[in-house]
Design an enzyme around this catalytic site. Structure first.
Site, mmCIF file in Angstrom:
data_model
loop_
_atom_site.group_PDB
_atom_site.id
_atom_site.type_symbol
_atom_site.label_atom_id
_atom_site.label_comp_id
_atom_site.label_asym_id
_atom_site.label_seq_id
_atom_site.Cartn_x
_atom_site.Cartn_y
_atom_site.Cartn_z
ATOM 1 N N PHE A 1 39.853 -34.963 66.209
ATOM 2 C CA PHE A 1 38.693 -35.238 65.499
ATOM 3 C C PHE A 1 39.058 -36.326 64.595
ATOM 4 O O PHE A 1 39.704 -36.355 63.591
ATOM 5 C CB PHE A 1 38.279 -34.180 64.677
ATOM 6 C CG PHE A 1 36.769 -34.198 64.327
ATOM 7 C CD1 PHE A 1 35.864 -34.086 65.230
ATOM 8 C CD2 PHE A 1 36.499 -34.550 62.959
ATOM 9 C CE1 PHE A 1 34.379 -34.167 64.907
ATOM 10 C CE2 PHE A 1 34.970 -34.749 62.590
ATOM 11 C CZ PHE A 1 34.057 -34.667 63.783
ATOM 12 N N GLU B 1 26.924 -46.837 71.111
ATOM 13 C CA GLU B 1 27.525 -45.529 70.708
ATOM 14 C C GLU B 1 28.755 -45.549 69.801
ATOM 15 O O GLU B 1 29.732 -46.464 70.106
ATOM 16 C CB GLU B 1 27.946 -44.525 71.877
ATOM 17 C CG GLU B 1 26.484 -43.745 72.445
ATOM 18 C CD GLU B 1 26.481 -42.341 71.402
ATOM 19 O OE1 GLU B 1 26.855 -42.511 70.387
ATOM 20 O OE2 GLU B 1 25.874 -41.527 72.096
ATOM 21 N N ASP B 2 28.993 -44.604 68.915
ATOM 22 C CA ASP B 2 30.217 -44.462 68.368
ATOM 23 C C ASP B 2 31.220 -43.907 69.023
ATOM 24 O O ASP B 2 32.414 -44.618 69.091
ATOM 25 C CB ASP B 2 30.135 -43.844 66.987
ATOM 26 C CG ASP B 2 29.263 -42.351 67.138
ATOM 27 O OD1 ASP B 2 29.076 -42.086 68.382
ATOM 28 O OD2 ASP B 2 29.180 -41.714 66.022
ATOM 29 N N GLY C 1 25.789 -42.881 63.536
ATOM 30 C CA GLY C 1 27.274 -43.446 63.774
ATOM 31 C C GLY C 1 27.696 -44.604 64.163
ATOM 32 O O GLY C 1 28.592 -45.428 64.199
ATOM 33 N N ARG D 1 31.637 -41.811 56.694
ATOM 34 C CA ARG D 1 31.151 -42.901 57.571
ATOM 35 C C ARG D 1 31.654 -44.305 57.280
ATOM 36 O O ARG D 1 31.678 -45.239 57.675
ATOM 37 C CB ARG D 1 29.629 -42.998 57.821
ATOM 38 C CG ARG D 1 29.249 -41.652 58.431
ATOM 39 C CD ARG D 1 27.762 -41.754 58.929
ATOM 40 N NE ARG D 1 27.078 -40.564 59.136
ATOM 41 C CZ ARG D 1 27.036 -39.973 60.284
ATOM 42 N NH1 ARG D 1 27.789 -40.504 61.283
ATOM 43 N NH2 ARG D 1 26.266 -39.064 60.526
ATOM 44 N N ASP E 1 32.355 -38.131 73.866
ATOM 45 C CA ASP E 1 33.067 -36.977 73.643
ATOM 46 C C ASP E 1 33.019 -36.289 74.997
ATOM 47 O O ASP E 1 33.354 -36.623 76.298
ATOM 48 C CB ASP E 1 32.795 -36.174 72.492
ATOM 49 C CG ASP E 1 33.672 -35.143 72.196
ATOM 50 O OD1 ASP E 1 34.774 -35.116 72.325
ATOM 51 O OD2 ASP E 1 33.206 -34.092 71.422
HETATM 52 P P1 IMP Z 1 29.313 -35.591 73.045
HETATM 53 O O1 IMP Z 1 27.850 -35.415 73.555
HETATM 54 O O2 IMP Z 1 30.075 -34.642 73.043
HETATM 55 O O3 IMP Z 1 29.860 -37.102 73.877
HETATM 56 O O4 IMP Z 1 28.941 -35.962 71.571
HETATM 57 C C1 IMP Z 1 28.844 -37.019 71.086
HETATM 58 C C2 IMP Z 1 28.889 -36.874 69.579
HETATM 59 O O5 IMP Z 1 29.298 -36.033 69.132
HETATM 60 C C3 IMP Z 1 29.076 -38.534 68.774
HETATM 61 O O6 IMP Z 1 27.943 -39.237 68.904
HETATM 62 C C4 IMP Z 1 29.631 -37.906 67.495
HETATM 63 O O7 IMP Z 1 28.531 -37.795 66.595
HETATM 64 C C5 IMP Z 1 30.105 -36.587 67.879
HETATM 65 N N1 IMP Z 1 31.448 -36.560 67.924
HETATM 66 C C6 IMP Z 1 32.264 -36.184 68.938
HETATM 67 N N2 IMP Z 1 33.694 -36.342 68.697
HETATM 68 C C7 IMP Z 1 33.755 -36.816 67.540
HETATM 69 C C8 IMP Z 1 34.807 -37.102 66.398
HETATM 70 O O8 IMP Z 1 35.960 -37.050 66.921
HETATM 71 N N3 IMP Z 1 34.400 -37.318 65.318
HETATM 72 C C9 IMP Z 1 33.299 -37.526 64.824
HETATM 73 N N4 IMP Z 1 32.047 -37.242 65.439
HETATM 74 C C10 IMP Z 1 32.329 -36.917 66.848
HETATM 75 MG MG MG Z 2 27.896 -37.255 64.436
#
Ligand code: IMP
Ligand code: MG
Length: 181
Positions: free
Chosen positions: A151, A98-99, A43, A164, A102
């Site tokens: 999302f 990081e992208d 990402g 992407r 969340d």
């Molecule tokens: P975390 O561990 O919950 O912080 O998740 C991070 C990962 O979840 C990111 O690197 C994304 O791959 C995915 N993710 C979380 N929210 C989104 C979203 O709104 N769109 C796309 N990918 C997401």
């Molecule tokens: Mg992802």
């Protein structure tokens, strides 16, 4: 492809402007330091490609690929390393790219892994922060945009590995999920 986009949340122009600001800030902070920019596949790729060209310092970059166990749109906090760094990091300052942050589980786990490797420092820049969804205490050092709990796809972010390559950040229509459910 764009038939499933409900609306544009962050335009290409806004992304460019904000990435330049982040680059300028990072340039100031890392002056005179040996910097390793660490992109998290897949990402972070478009963001990182733009960001490194706004960091006006010598740097190296590398990638890690992580896989979190669990459903495609949710993270479990248990992270498996699919691709690791090419070399040791004892002599560098690491900037994780990081992208999106969340729940924060992925980032927390990654920071723990990297801390054990004794780099000079570990900081994080994320393009997007969905702060309302955080379940663990982890705060990015640099954040492009605080976004609501929706999302999003584009500029590296995927749904089911697609979207992407969109040049903006968009909110996905409900129908796009329903097709898979
Ligand atoms: P975390 O561990 O919950 O912080 O998740 C991070 C990962 O979840 C990111 O690197 C994304 O791959 C995915 N993710 C979380 N929210 C989104 C979203 O709104 N769109 C796309 N990918 C997401
Ligand atoms: Mg992802």
């Amino acid at each position: 492809m764009e038939e499933y986009i409900d609306r544009v949340l962050i335009s290409r122009e806004s992304l460019g402007k904000r990435v330049a600001e982040l680059g300028a800030e990072i340039t100031q902070d890392y002056e005179g330091k040996k910097l390793l920019v660490l992109g998290i596949l897949k990402g972070a790729v478009p963001f990182m490609a733009d960001l490194i060209r706004e960091i006006k310092l010598p740097l190296t970059y590398d990638f890690m690929a992580l896989s979190s166990y669990g459903a495609s749109t949710q993270s479990s906090g248990v992270v498996r390393i699919l691709k690791d760094l090419d070399r040791g990091v004892e002599d560098v300052h690491i900037l994780i790219v990081e992208d999106i942050v969340d729940t924060g589980l992925t980032l927390k786990y990654l920071k723990e892994i990297l801390k054990a490797r004794n780099s000079l420092s570990v900081k994080v820049v994320t393009l997007l922060d969905k702060e309302a969804r955080r379940t663990v205490a982890v705060t990015p050092d640099y954040n492009g945009f605080l976004i609501p709990d929706e999302f999003v796809v584009g500029y590296g972010l995927d749904f089911n590995q697609e979207y992407r390559n969109l040049p903006y950040i968009g909110v996905l229509k409900q129908e796009a999920y329903e097709i898979l459910e």
